[in-house]
Design a protein around this motif. Structure first.
Motif, PDB file in Angstrom:
ATOM      1  N   ARG A 113      22.320  37.346  41.947  1.00 57.45           N
ATOM      2  CA  ARG A 113      21.505  38.535  41.305  1.00 57.45           C
ATOM      3  C   ARG A 113      20.120  38.812  41.840  1.00 57.45           C
ATOM      4  O   ARG A 113      19.982  40.134  42.250  1.00 57.45           O
ATOM      5  CB  ARG A 113      21.616  38.303  39.843  1.00 57.45           C
ATOM      6  CG  ARG A 113      20.714  39.515  39.155  1.00 57.45           C
ATOM      7  CD  ARG A 113      20.400  39.207  37.642  1.00 57.45           C
ATOM      8  NE  ARG A 113      19.999  40.499  37.017  1.00 57.45           N
ATOM      9  CZ  ARG A 113      18.661  40.774  36.956  1.00 57.45           C
ATOM     10  NH1 ARG A 113      17.737  39.871  37.628  1.00 57.45           N
ATOM     11  NH2 ARG A 113      18.113  41.786  36.240  1.00 57.45           N
ATOM     12  N   HIS A 121      30.571  47.649  44.215  1.00 58.14           N
ATOM     13  CA  HIS A 121      30.863  46.968  43.143  1.00 58.14           C
ATOM     14  C   HIS A 121      32.345  47.284  42.653  1.00 58.14           C
ATOM     15  O   HIS A 121      32.824  46.825  41.862  1.00 58.14           O
ATOM     16  CB  HIS A 121      29.969  47.148  42.054  1.00 58.14           C
ATOM     17  CG  HIS A 121      28.934  46.330  42.104  1.00 58.14           C
ATOM     18  ND1 HIS A 121      28.492  44.827  41.978  1.00 58.14           N
ATOM     19  CD2 HIS A 121      27.352  46.320  42.558  1.00 58.14           C
ATOM     20  CE1 HIS A 121      27.441  44.261  42.182  1.00 58.14           C
ATOM     21  NE2 HIS A 121      26.805  45.477  42.461  1.00 58.14           N
ATOM     22  N   ARG A 144      33.332  50.101  41.398  1.00 64.53           N
ATOM     23  CA  ARG A 144      33.482  50.762  40.194  1.00 64.53           C
ATOM     24  C   ARG A 144      33.923  52.214  40.396  1.00 64.53           C
ATOM     25  O   ARG A 144      33.362  53.238  40.112  1.00 64.53           O
ATOM     26  CB  ARG A 144      32.115  50.809  39.315  1.00 64.53           C
ATOM     27  CG  ARG A 144      31.869  49.180  39.156  1.00 64.53           C
ATOM     28  CD  ARG A 144      32.958  48.329  38.267  1.00 64.53           C
ATOM     29  NE  ARG A 144      32.622  47.091  38.135  1.00 64.53           N
ATOM     30  CZ  ARG A 144      31.793  46.570  37.149  1.00 64.53           C
ATOM     31  NH1 ARG A 144      31.615  47.528  35.915  1.00 64.53           N
ATOM     32  NH2 ARG A 144      31.742  45.468  36.841  1.00 64.53           N
ATOM     33  N   ILE A 198      25.816  45.155  35.454  1.00 64.60           N
ATOM     34  CA  ILE A 198      26.613  44.579  36.183  1.00 64.60           C
ATOM     35  C   ILE A 198      25.708  43.329  36.596  1.00 64.60           C
ATOM     36  O   ILE A 198      26.187  42.104  36.672  1.00 64.60           O
ATOM     37  CB  ILE A 198      27.041  45.422  37.442  1.00 64.60           C
ATOM     38  CG1 ILE A 198      28.071  46.342  37.087  1.00 64.60           C
ATOM     39  CG2 ILE A 198      27.475  44.357  38.345  1.00 64.60           C
ATOM     40  CD1 ILE A 198      28.358  47.289  38.057  1.00 64.60           C
ATOM     41  N   ALA A 250      25.093  40.911  33.891  1.00 56.81           N
ATOM     42  CA  ALA A 250      26.431  40.006  33.618  1.00 56.81           C
ATOM     43  C   ALA A 250      26.574  38.984  34.710  1.00 56.81           C
ATOM     44  O   ALA A 250      27.370  38.021  34.400  1.00 56.81           O
ATOM     45  CB  ALA A 250      27.819  41.099  33.652  1.00 56.81           C
ATOM     46  N   ARG A 275      28.067  39.276  37.617  1.00 54.53           N
ATOM     47  CA  ARG A 275      29.049  39.609  38.596  1.00 54.53           C
ATOM     48  C   ARG A 275      28.847  40.138  40.021  1.00 54.53           C
ATOM     49  O   ARG A 275      27.930  41.268  39.859  1.00 54.53           O
ATOM     50  CB  ARG A 275      30.100  40.634  37.924  1.00 54.53           C
ATOM     51  CG  ARG A 275      30.579  40.566  36.364  1.00 54.53           C
ATOM     52  CD  ARG A 275      31.858  39.503  36.964  1.00 54.53           C
ATOM     53  NE  ARG A 275      32.685  40.238  37.419  1.00 54.53           N
ATOM     54  CZ  ARG A 275      34.049  39.718  37.921  1.00 54.53           C
ATOM     55  NH1 ARG A 275      34.324  38.385  38.019  1.00 54.53           N
ATOM     56  NH2 ARG A 275      34.808  40.303  38.746  1.00 54.53           N
ATOM     57  N   THR A 276      29.113  39.596  40.774  1.00 54.54           N
ATOM     58  CA  THR A 276      28.643  39.817  42.276  1.00 54.54           C
ATOM     59  C   THR A 276      29.687  40.575  42.836  1.00 54.54           C
ATOM     60  O   THR A 276      31.020  40.910  42.316  1.00 54.54           O
ATOM     61  CB  THR A 276      28.452  38.663  43.163  1.00 54.54           C
ATOM     62  OG1 THR A 276      29.855  38.086  43.573  1.00 54.54           O
ATOM     63  CG2 THR A 276      27.544  37.559  42.689  1.00 54.54           C
ATOM     64  N   GLU A 323      32.776  38.980  43.730  1.00 54.99           N
ATOM     65  CA  GLU A 323      33.787  38.534  42.819  1.00 54.99           C
ATOM     66  C   GLU A 323      34.759  39.710  42.411  1.00 54.99           C
ATOM     67  O   GLU A 323      35.894  39.819  41.900  1.00 54.99           O
ATOM     68  CB  GLU A 323      32.941  38.083  41.606  1.00 54.99           C
ATOM     69  CG  GLU A 323      32.485  36.705  42.026  1.00 54.99           C
ATOM     70  CD  GLU A 323      31.519  36.256  40.741  1.00 54.99           C
ATOM     71  OE1 GLU A 323      31.222  35.074  40.754  1.00 54.99           O
ATOM     72  OE2 GLU A 323      31.233  37.053  39.948  1.00 54.99           O
ATOM     73  N   GLU A 324      34.085  40.884  42.438  1.00 61.23           N
ATOM     74  CA  GLU A 324      34.800  42.275  41.863  1.00 61.23           C
ATOM     75  C   GLU A 324      35.694  42.682  43.014  1.00 61.23           C
ATOM     76  O   GLU A 324      36.751  43.341  42.730  1.00 61.23           O
ATOM     77  CB  GLU A 324      34.017  43.331  41.448  1.00 61.23           C
ATOM     78  CG  GLU A 324      32.983  42.700  40.255  1.00 61.23           C
ATOM     79  CD  GLU A 324      31.956  43.728  39.963  1.00 61.23           C
ATOM     80  OE1 GLU A 324      31.634  44.276  38.935  1.00 61.23           O
ATOM     81  OE2 GLU A 324      31.210  44.119  40.979  1.00 61.23           O
ATOM     82  N   PRO A 357      36.771  33.374  42.314  1.00 62.58           N
ATOM     83  CA  PRO A 357      35.414  33.908  42.142  1.00 62.58           C
ATOM     84  C   PRO A 357      34.469  32.815  42.979  1.00 62.58           C
ATOM     85  O   PRO A 357      34.546  31.833  43.046  1.00 62.58           O
ATOM     86  CB  PRO A 357      34.931  33.657  40.635  1.00 62.58           C
ATOM     87  CG  PRO A 357      36.080  33.775  40.049  1.00 62.58           C
ATOM     88  CD  PRO A 357      37.298  33.075  41.233  1.00 62.58           C
TER      89      PRO A 357
END
Length: 462
Positions: free
Chosen positions: A314, A387, A389, A443, A446, A448-449, A452-453, A460
């Motif tokens: 992060r 990411h 999204r 994000i 949390a 989450r890299t 990973e997504e 992961p």
């Protein structure tokens, strides 16, 4: 011909960022130039052909805006893989999954082409140009595969550091398009096509097709020189990638369409204010589009360099976010001040006889007044694309599009103001930027890299 950069093209430095952004600026102008060349080449044939090509291209841009969601989803994953040193393992799976999505998009394109003629008649377009527009779109929408494959190859070359080669491929496409336009419009080859618009469309598709083997050869050479060995992709890995990639591509593509429509519909409303308002808006809109190539090139550089650190912590993600946002902000602010100072001269250069230059200058200011919130809307959207999204990007853009239409309608039909119809877009950009910032912070919180997504075929990262 340049190969890969020496000394770590994935390392975020001012020089690397500036080099990537400069290359993207050149590519942006080449892409814009390809569309301009088509219009210039067909212009001597008369106003009906200008109108038909203009309308056809307007529709094609909207359709391809959706399909290029695949290119952006793919690009984010390639950048993550390159930054993590896993491109040779990930690329075959990504390519295979992308091809499946691409075939689905091509089928959709054929379906859209089949209904386009009746749709144009139903919404009351000029009957004399509908056959030419329909013929143009039949060919353009049959060429989705070569168009997107050429784009994907260019993205892969750029992410791998082979920026010069990516530029050469696009320059080849531009040159081929220009030459083919001339051959199909003004030589005996024009007899092969039912309409001049068909010839222009075929020139575009053929030029993009020629780009594919050249781009593939360059990429093969780059991977060979790096010693990358590409394993055969497994069916399970491709299936997992596909289930992740397809919805992301459609979400990003949906955002592109919403953005395009939110920019286009207010201009249609402004058309009710008279030809003078339309002409002034057209001039200012063209200047704004050209200016936006500068910040957009920085946004693409930010997108790639953020992707390169997609497997990091992060803290690294946030630090990279701040750095690339700072770099992009300096370029955007400086170029905006220069453009505003030069507005009278720019408007004069692009205005023809009868254009109200004072109104055109005012309209350019209407575009530029929302630049601060436009900046954050666009760059935050790039980070969310890394990411993967797509659902957030599409959902937020759909909601803000629903806000944009009433604001533009109120500005034109109640306030009688073309200025506020354009300036009100700032409200839309602000709303979506706030939504994107809220999601991005969640994000990060949390943990989450992007890897990973996006890494559908791997465990992961630890």
């Amino acid at each position: 011909m340049g190969g890969t950069d020496s000394g770590g093209h994935t390392t975020l430095t001012r020089r690397n960022f500036a080099g990537f952004a400069s290359m993207m600026l050149l590519l942006e102008f080449i892409i814009v130039g390809m569309g301009a060349v088509d219009l210039l080449m067909i212009a001597p044939l008369g106003v009906d052909h200008i109108a038909a090509l203009g309308l056809g291209d307007l529709i094609a841009i909207a359709v391809f805006a959706f399909f290029t969601g695949l290119v952006h989803a793919y690009a984010g994953r390639v950048a993550i893989a390159e930054g993590g040193g896993e491109l040779s393992r990930r690329l075959p799976v990504l390519v295979a999954a992308s091809l499946v999505v691409l075939l689905g998009f091509q089928a959709l394109g054929v379906l859209l082409a089949a209904v386009m003629g009746p749709a144009l008649s139903a919404i009351g377009q000029a009957p004399e140009i509908i056959p030419a527009v329909d013929a143009y779109l039949d060919i353009r929408l049959s060429g989705i595969v070569p168009a997107l494959v050429a784009s994907v190859l260019g993205v892969t070359l750029r992410v791998c550091g082979a920026r010069n080669r990516a530029t050469v491929v696009l320059a080849l496409g531009f040159t081929a398009n220009l030459v083919l336009d001339y051959l199909f419009l003004y030589t005996g080859l024009s007899g092969l096509f039912a309409t001049p618009e068909s010839g222009v469309a075929f020139a575009t598709v053929l030029a993009q097709t020629l780009m594919v083997p050249v781009g593939a050869w360059f990429l093969f050479r780059v991977l060979r020189d790096r010693g990358d060995r590409l394993p055969r992709p497994g069916a399970a890995a491709v299936g997992a990638e596909l289930r992740s990639l397809a919805p992301t591509a459609c979400g990003i593509g949906g955002r592109h369409v919403n953005d395009y429509m939110s920019a286009t519909v207010p201009i249609l409303f402004i058309g009710t204010l008279g030809a003078g308002a339309v002409a002034a808006t057209a001039v200012s809109g063209k200047l704004y589009t050209l200016y936006c190539r500068l910040p957009q090139s920085c946004f693409e550089a930010a997108f790639v360099f953020y992707g390169y650190v997609g497997e990091s912590s992060r803290e690294v993600l946030v630090r990279t976010f701040r750095t690339v946002t700072g770099y992009s902000g300096v370029v955007t602010a400086a170029s905006a001040m220069i453009a505003l100072a030069a507005t009278p001269w720019l408007v004069a250069a692009f205005s023809g006889e009868g254009v109200d230059r004072a109104l055109a200058q005012s309209m350019f200011l209407a575009y530029m007044v929302s630049m601060p919130v436009y900046f954050f809307d666009q760059i935050l959207a790039r980070f969310l694309a890394v990411h993967q999204r797509g659902n957030v990007l599409f959902g937020a853009s759909t909601l803000t599009y629903a806000v944009a239409l009433p604001l533009a309608w109120w500005s034109v039909f109640v306030l009688d103001s073309a200025f506020w119809a354009i300036a009100s877009r700032g409200v839309v950009f602000a709303l979506s930027a706030l939504a994107f910032w809220w999601v991005l912070r969640r994000i990060w919180a949390a943990g989450r890299t992007p890897a990973e997504e996006a890494g559908a075929d791997r465990p992961p990262a630890t």
